[in-house]
Design an enzyme around this catalytic site. Sequence first.
Site, PDB file in Angstrom:
ATOM      1  CG  HIS A 196      18.258 -33.483 -37.116  1.00  0.00           C
ATOM      2  ND1 HIS A 196      19.539 -33.019 -37.299  1.00  0.00           N
ATOM      3  CD2 HIS A 196      18.345 -34.549 -36.282  1.00  0.00           C
ATOM      4  CE1 HIS A 196      20.375 -33.794 -36.612  1.00  0.00           C
ATOM      5  NE2 HIS A 196      19.670 -34.721 -35.986  1.00  0.00           N
ATOM      6  CD  GLU A 236      18.370 -34.652 -31.850  1.00  0.00           C
ATOM      7  OE1 GLU A 236      18.670 -35.815 -31.582  1.00  0.00           O
ATOM      8  OE2 GLU A 236      18.468 -34.181 -32.983  1.00  0.00           O
TER       9      GLU A 236
END
Length: 199
Positions: free
Chosen positions: A36, A111
Amino acid sequence: MVTPQNCNFKGCGAFTGEMAVEQMKDMGLKCVLMGHSERRGEFGIFPMDDNSTLATKLKYALDAGLQVVFCIGEPLSIREKGLDAVVAEMDVQLTQIYGLLDAAKVVIAYEPVWAIGTGVTASPQDAQDTHAGIRKLIAEKASPEVAEGIRIQYGGSANAKNAPELSAMPDIDGFLVGGASLKPEFKEIVAAISKAKAA
Ligand SMILES: O=C[C@H](O)COP(=O)(O)O
């Protein structure tokens, strides 16, 4: 399915904050997320993981029998240079893991950093173009079979309103939902992607 947001690559031991894959398995967990952007050091937080440590973590988790959601994404400064620059950055973030990719065990979560938690979503076409670019990289550098089978999810301010259009894009296979997963609208996101991919 419960999916922790990080793991270590050493096993059980004194690694506070870096949960062991073995503990996850003991608890019956089957999947772990890694890479992430907040772990990679975006948003001004110290970079805990880089492409090299993430490749080591991915191999460790896969060898241990877990599935992995592997996040990649570019900061705004790269997006502003255009699609080619974004895909080149995705290549950098994927380079050390092409050989580890297995469509049955790894999900890629694209993302864009500038879209995470900001309320700004990639346009469906920009997201599609980037997902297609990622799939092409995987076809060329892993294999066409892996590229065809691997799930590439979109994350970054996905919500009930934008989910139907994003879901309609051929290379968007699902979502990694943050804020909206805490709201009732989450069920509409699930319904949108289910409907689009059932067609
Ligand atoms: O961790 C969650 C993802 O980064 C997306 O978050 P978001 O949907 O709130 O933008």
